[in-house]
Design a protein around this motif. Structure first.
Motif, PDB file in Angstrom:
ATOM      1  N   ARG A  86       0.792  -1.093   0.098  1.00 55.74           N
ATOM      2  CA  ARG A  86       0.011   0.068   0.084  1.00 55.74           C
ATOM      3  C   ARG A  86       0.837   1.349  -0.030  1.00 55.74           C
ATOM      4  N   GLU A  87       1.931   1.476   0.819  1.00 54.29           N
ATOM      5  CA  GLU A  87       2.795   2.577   0.936  1.00 54.29           C
ATOM      6  C   GLU A  87       3.632   2.563  -0.572  1.00 54.29           C
TER       7      GLU A  87
ATOM      8  N   LEU B 147       2.623   1.968  -3.449  1.00 54.75           N
ATOM      9  CA  LEU B 147       1.657   2.646  -4.486  1.00 54.75           C
ATOM     10  C   LEU B 147       1.203   4.041  -4.113  1.00 54.75           C
ATOM     11  N   GLU B 148       1.010   4.080  -2.738  1.00 51.27           N
ATOM     12  CA  GLU B 148       0.410   5.578  -2.532  1.00 51.27           C
ATOM     13  C   GLU B 148       1.288   6.540  -1.937  1.00 51.27           C
ATOM     14  N   LEU B 149       2.661   6.180  -1.490  1.00 52.48           N
ATOM     15  CA  LEU B 149       3.655   7.457  -0.964  1.00 52.48           C
ATOM     16  C   LEU B 149       4.998   6.992  -1.728  1.00 52.48           C
TER      17      LEU B 149
ATOM     18  N   GLY C  83       1.153   7.278  -6.227  1.00 50.45           N
ATOM     19  CA  GLY C  83       0.091   8.055  -5.753  1.00 50.45           C
ATOM     20  C   GLY C  83      -1.315   7.760  -5.956  1.00 50.45           C
ATOM     21  N   LYS C  84      -2.264   8.174  -5.025  1.00 48.89           N
ATOM     22  CA  LYS C  84      -3.589   7.639  -5.229  1.00 48.89           C
ATOM     23  C   LYS C  84      -4.370   8.368  -6.526  1.00 48.89           C
TER      24      LYS C  84
ATOM     25  N   TYR D 299      -8.898   4.062  -6.410  1.00 49.37           N
ATOM     26  CA  TYR D 299      -8.344   5.326  -6.847  1.00 49.37           C
ATOM     27  C   TYR D 299      -8.020   5.416  -8.101  1.00 49.37           C
TER      28      TYR D 299
ATOM     29  N   TYR E 182      -4.683   3.212  -8.789  1.00 52.30           N
ATOM     30  CA  TYR E 182      -4.618   1.817  -8.276  1.00 52.30           C
ATOM     31  C   TYR E 182      -5.924   1.558  -7.663  1.00 52.30           C
TER      32      TYR E 182
ATOM     33  N   GLU F  10      -8.040  -1.562  -4.708  1.00 54.77           N
ATOM     34  CA  GLU F  10      -7.648  -2.313  -3.829  1.00 54.77           C
ATOM     35  C   GLU F  10      -7.073  -3.622  -4.421  1.00 54.77           C
TER      36      GLU F  10
ATOM     37  N   VAL G 139      -3.422  -3.448  -4.715  1.00 56.72           N
ATOM     38  CA  VAL G 139      -2.566  -3.768  -3.348  1.00 56.72           C
ATOM     39  C   VAL G 139      -2.801  -5.273  -3.089  1.00 56.72           C
TER      40      VAL G 139
END
Length: 217
Positions: A179-180, A182-184, A188-189, A198, A201, A203, A206
């Motif tokens: 999750r981190e 992809l998100e951070l 990003g979301k 989002y 990406y 769920e 993930v």
């Protein structure tokens, strides 16, 4: 670059512009360094900032006379380890890091090392051996290929501990790092596109990424 190439700078090149560049790209510049950059010119300085250079010597035992395996002045990297020496070795890393920041000269590597340290962040791992391995990985790829850095960071022992990669197992996937990642750390979301999904990406992404990364210890 979606906006197209960046036009070369053609404005004035004085101590003011040189000092601005050094503040952005380096640490601990002084009057002599600024004048050197002015004299060398912008194009030469840009090349100098990004020229490949060898990795620094490893941290040493600066002052701990109680370490039975590492005399003062010798490196502790790769030497016998125990909790009784970990504190001093952690302090050694801090001193070593500050020296590198101050003594880097006209080069962008230490600035970028700290940048990626703040981006691919870890916390709560107090093992000096792993800290040295983690920061050396970042330094090695600080001005290299971001994809390569992320690939290697995914299996770095400090990151495996911090974001639970070591707990990600077949039959019991842990999604924290996926999750981190992809998100951070990377794409990003984007905007919310649906329940839990989002723009960039979902769920399911993930979940599948976590499964793909199981097994690293």
């Amino acid at each position: 670059n979606l906006a197209g190439p960046v036009d070369p700078y053609t404005g004035e090149w004085t101590a003011m512009e040189a000092a601005h560049l050094l503040r952005r790209a380096t640490y601990a510049s002084n009057r002599d360094t600024i004048q050197e950059v002015v004299d060398n010119g912008l194009a030469f300085t840009i090349d100098q900032l990004f020229t490949a250079k060898p990795m620094p010597d490893p941290p040493i035992n600066y002052r701990d006379d109680s370490d039975p395996n590492v005399p003062i002045g010798s490196t502790w990297v790769g030497q016998t380890y125990g909790n009784d020496v970990n504190g001093n070795r952690n302090r050694s890393i801090r001193g070593w890091t500050l020296n590198l920041l101050i003594d880097e000269g006209i080069h962008i590597r230490e600035k970028m090392t700290l940048f990626w340290h703040n981006h691919l962040v870890t916390e709560g791992v107090n093992d000096a051996r792993l800290k040295y391995q983690y920061i050396s990985l970042i330094r090695q790829h600080a001005i290299g290929n971001f994809k390569t850095l992320v690939e290697k960071m995914t299996i770095d022992p400090t990151m495996l501990r911090y974001l639970n990669g070591k707990d990600n197992k077949v039959g019991s996937p842990n999604e924290n790092y996926a999750r981190e990642l992809l998100e951070l750390f990377t794409i990003g979301k984007g905007d919310l596109a649906g329940p839990g999904d989002y723009t960039f990406y979902t769920e399911v992404d993930v979940e599948e990424l976590a499964k793909a990364l199981t097994g690293w210890r």
